[in-house]
Design an enzyme around this catalytic site. Structure first.
Site, PDB file in Angstrom:
ATOM      1  N   HIS A  18       0.824  -1.207   0.000  1.00 14.76           N
ATOM      2  CA  HIS A  18       0.000   0.000   0.000  1.00 14.76           C
ATOM      3  C   HIS A  18       0.864   1.266   0.000  1.00 14.76           C
ATOM      4  O   HIS A  18       1.585   1.526   0.963  1.00 14.76           O
ATOM      5  CB  HIS A  18      -0.890  -0.029   1.251  1.00 14.76           C
ATOM      6  CG  HIS A  18      -1.812   1.134   1.379  1.00 14.76           C
ATOM      7  ND1 HIS A  18      -1.804   1.973   2.466  1.00 14.76           N
ATOM      8  CD2 HIS A  18      -2.796   1.586   0.557  1.00 14.76           C
ATOM      9  CE1 HIS A  18      -2.741   2.886   2.325  1.00 14.76           C
ATOM     10  NE2 HIS A  18      -3.363   2.675   1.177  1.00 14.76           N
ATOM     11  N   ARG A  19       0.800   2.018  -1.078  1.00 16.91           N
ATOM     12  CA  ARG A  19       1.642   3.212  -1.280  1.00 16.91           C
ATOM     13  C   ARG A  19       3.125   2.819  -1.238  1.00 16.91           C
ATOM     14  O   ARG A  19       3.970   3.594  -0.779  1.00 16.91           O
ATOM     15  CB  ARG A  19       1.349   4.297  -0.247  1.00 16.91           C
ATOM     16  CG  ARG A  19      -0.128   4.601  -0.066  1.00 16.91           C
ATOM     17  CD  ARG A  19      -0.401   5.669   0.979  1.00 16.91           C
ATOM     18  NE  ARG A  19      -1.807   5.721   1.348  1.00 16.91           N
ATOM     19  CZ  ARG A  19      -2.326   6.470   2.295  1.00 16.91           C
ATOM     20  NH1 ARG A  19      -1.549   7.300   2.984  1.00 16.91           N
ATOM     21  NH2 ARG A  19      -3.624   6.448   2.579  1.00 16.91           N
ATOM     22  N   GLU A  45       0.774  -0.748  -4.851  1.00 12.03           N
ATOM     23  CA  GLU A  45      -0.297   0.230  -5.023  1.00 12.03           C
ATOM     24  C   GLU A  45       0.278   1.630  -4.878  1.00 12.03           C
ATOM     25  O   GLU A  45       1.094   1.882  -3.973  1.00 12.03           O
ATOM     26  CB  GLU A  45      -1.394   0.020  -3.967  1.00 12.03           C
ATOM     27  CG  GLU A  45      -2.645   0.853  -4.187  1.00 12.03           C
ATOM     28  CD  GLU A  45      -2.766   2.104  -3.348  1.00 12.03           C
ATOM     29  OE1 GLU A  45      -3.785   2.790  -3.478  1.00 12.03           O
ATOM     30  OE2 GLU A  45      -1.845   2.427  -2.569  1.00 12.03           O
ATOM     31  N   ASP A  47      -0.794   6.101  -5.513  1.00  8.07           N
ATOM     32  CA  ASP A  47      -1.825   7.101  -5.779  1.00  8.07           C
ATOM     33  C   ASP A  47      -1.297   8.066  -6.824  1.00  8.07           C
ATOM     34  O   ASP A  47      -0.167   8.550  -6.713  1.00  8.07           O
ATOM     35  CB  ASP A  47      -2.146   7.868  -4.495  1.00  8.07           C
ATOM     36  CG  ASP A  47      -2.595   6.938  -3.387  1.00  8.07           C
ATOM     37  OD1 ASP A  47      -3.686   6.362  -3.506  1.00  8.07           O
ATOM     38  OD2 ASP A  47      -1.825   6.770  -2.419  1.00  8.07           O
ATOM     39  N   HIS A  60      -0.680  10.989  -2.356  1.00  9.37           N
ATOM     40  CA  HIS A  60      -1.983  10.589  -1.832  1.00  9.37           C
ATOM     41  C   HIS A  60      -2.879  11.776  -1.502  1.00  9.37           C
ATOM     42  O   HIS A  60      -4.025  11.844  -1.930  1.00  9.37           O
ATOM     43  CB  HIS A  60      -1.816   9.718  -0.581  1.00  9.37           C
ATOM     44  CG  HIS A  60      -3.123   9.322   0.036  1.00  9.37           C
ATOM     45  ND1 HIS A  60      -3.777  10.110   0.973  1.00  9.37           N
ATOM     46  CD2 HIS A  60      -3.914   8.251  -0.175  1.00  9.37           C
ATOM     47  CE1 HIS A  60      -4.908   9.516   1.315  1.00  9.37           C
ATOM     48  NE2 HIS A  60      -5.029   8.397   0.644  1.00  9.37           N
ATOM     49  N   GLU A 127      -3.973   3.889  -8.386  1.00 11.44           N
ATOM     50  CA  GLU A 127      -5.232   4.523  -7.988  1.00 11.44           C
ATOM     51  C   GLU A 127      -5.295   5.933  -8.563  1.00 11.44           C
ATOM     52  O   GLU A 127      -4.422   6.763  -8.294  1.00 11.44           O
ATOM     53  CB  GLU A 127      -5.385   4.589  -6.461  1.00 11.44           C
ATOM     54  CG  GLU A 127      -6.707   5.284  -6.109  1.00 11.44           C
ATOM     55  CD  GLU A 127      -6.985   5.440  -4.627  1.00 11.44           C
ATOM     56  OE1 GLU A 127      -6.279   4.831  -3.788  1.00 11.44           O
ATOM     57  OE2 GLU A 127      -7.928   6.196  -4.313  1.00 11.44           O
ATOM     58  N   LYS A 129      -6.401   9.237  -8.061  1.00 14.24           N
ATOM     59  CA  LYS A 129      -6.833   9.950  -6.857  1.00 14.24           C
ATOM     60  C   LYS A 129      -7.485  11.263  -7.259  1.00 14.24           C
ATOM     61  O   LYS A 129      -6.858  12.084  -7.930  1.00 14.24           O
ATOM     62  CB  LYS A 129      -5.599  10.172  -5.965  1.00 14.24           C
ATOM     63  CG  LYS A 129      -5.915  10.650  -4.575  1.00 14.24           C
ATOM     64  CD  LYS A 129      -6.854   9.733  -3.837  1.00 14.24           C
ATOM     65  CE  LYS A 129      -6.173   8.716  -2.935  1.00 14.24           C
ATOM     66  NZ  LYS A 129      -7.176   7.838  -2.262  1.00 14.24           N
ATOM     67  N   ASP A 244       0.185  -2.178   4.392  1.00 15.40           N
ATOM     68  CA  ASP A 244       1.380  -1.357   4.617  1.00 15.40           C
ATOM     69  C   ASP A 244       2.589  -2.228   4.947  1.00 15.40           C
ATOM     70  O   ASP A 244       3.717  -1.741   4.932  1.00 15.40           O
ATOM     71  CB  ASP A 244       1.147  -0.402   5.799  1.00 15.40           C
ATOM     72  CG  ASP A 244       0.041   0.613   5.547  1.00 15.40           C
ATOM     73  OD1 ASP A 244      -0.233   0.924   4.370  1.00 15.40           O
ATOM     74  OD2 ASP A 244      -0.544   1.095   6.544  1.00 15.40           O
TER      75      ASP A 244
HETATM   76  O1  G3P Z   1      -5.815   0.756  -2.561  1.00 13.58           O
HETATM   77  C1  G3P Z   1      -6.877   1.281  -1.861  1.00 13.58           C
HETATM   78  C2  G3P Z   1      -6.512   2.283  -0.826  1.00 13.58           C
HETATM   79  O2  G3P Z   1      -5.257   2.821  -1.099  1.00 13.58           O
HETATM   80  C3  G3P Z   1      -7.546   3.340  -0.767  1.00 13.58           C
HETATM   81  O3  G3P Z   1      -7.359   4.233   0.296  1.00 13.58           O
HETATM   82  O4  G3P Z   1      -6.801   6.458   1.139  1.00 13.58           O
HETATM   83  O5  G3P Z   1      -5.076   4.703   1.090  1.00 13.58           O
HETATM   84  O6  G3P Z   1      -5.828   5.745  -1.018  1.00 13.58           O
HETATM   85  P1  G3P Z   1      -6.226   5.334   0.368  1.00 13.58           P
HETATM   86 CA    CA Z   2      -4.551   4.528  -2.547  1.00 17.41          CA
END
Ligand code: G3P
Ligand code: CA
Length: 254
Positions: A18-19, A45, A47, A60, A127, A129, A244
């Site tokens: 995640h990120r 992943e 943003d 993000h 993603e 955003k 994460d």
């Molecule tokens: O991959 C989904 C998740 O990243 C969505 O929430 O706020 O972390 O972008 P957020």
């Molecule tokens: Ca995201």
């Protein structure tokens, strides 16, 4: 999308950082990408947003205040939207020091820099955003990723943007993000253009995964960081887990 049907033991569950591996490196930087690869992530992943001069960059938040030194470099602009800055201005910012001194000097990467860094070592989950703030970003992303790759997915909470993306890039797997539990009607609507339903793990259970699967789609849940929640999602039958802490999920999967 070709992927193994996950078993209750977690076989076939995809590990998505995640990120990047954002518990151990500053989110949405190349350092977080490197850390995700080190921790054995299958996919990463990120943003995506756009600069004032049209470059696709990883960030993000809607502003730079939390994850950069914008308040020092541009004291009057800390509250300004990301899209108000040029790439040259963003490249002056330190996107690592907020996380820790070991990451001082990390820069905000462009999509091209990200693709070059990952190469074929992992998949990529992009993603979009706040795409409503960036008209035409769907076509720009389709162009920016070049030839479709099997391990690339594009997702957004903005489902109208995902419909536009499906129109310009029908061959790229698409995910619809949900913060609340999707209704049957929403699942039906998604099934027309989406390959994945990607909800918060907090609203996900085996019943939802079955409803998604019945419509020919797969489920990827975010953001799952505790071992207990990982096990609950594996037992629910999800196809992929966004975390994460990719190494921790890898350990749970065995
Ligand atoms: O991959 C989904 C998740 O990243 C969505 O929430 O706020 O972390 O972008 P957020
Ligand atoms: Ca995201």
């Amino acid at each position: 999308i070709a992927s193994a049907a996950p078993g209750a033991d977690g076989t076939g569950v995809e590990v998505i950082a995640h990120r990047g591996a954002s518990a151990d490196a500053p989110e949405n930087t190349l350092a977080a990408v490197d850390e995700a690869l080190t921790q054995g992530a299958d996919s990463i992943e990120i943003d995506l947003q756009r600069t004032a001069d049209g470059h696709l960059v990883l960030l993000h938040d809607s502003t730079l205040a939390r994850t950069t030194d914008v308040a020092t470099v541009f004291p009057d602009r800390a509250g300004e939207p990301v899209g108000g800055f040029t790439l040259a201005e963003l490249k002056r910012l330190d996107a690592g020091s907020w996380f820790g001194p070991a990451f001082a000097g990390e820069r905000i990467p462009t999509l091209a820099e990200l693709l070059a860094r990952i190469g074929d070592r992992a998949g990529l989950l992009i993603e979009l955003k706040d795409p409503a703030s960036y008209p035409g970003i769907e076509q720009q992303v389709a162009d920016g990723i070049g030839a479709p790759r099997a391990d690339l997915v594009v997702q957004s909470f903005d489902h109208d943007a995902m419909r536009r993306f499906a129109a310009v890039a029908p061959d790229v797997p698409a995910g619809w993000l949900f913060g609340t539990r999707p209704t049957e009607a929403e699942l039906d609507a998604a099934a027309a253009v989406a390959d994945q339903i990607n909800p918060s793990f907090r609203v996900t259970d085996a019943e939802l995964v079955t409803a998604v699967r019945a419509r020919g789609m797969e489920t990827g849940v975010y953001t799952v960081n505790s071992e207990a929640d990982m096990r609950r999602m594996i037992d629910a039958g999800v196809h992929r887990i966004i975390t994460d802490v990719p190494a921790a999920l890898r350990a749970v999967l065995g």
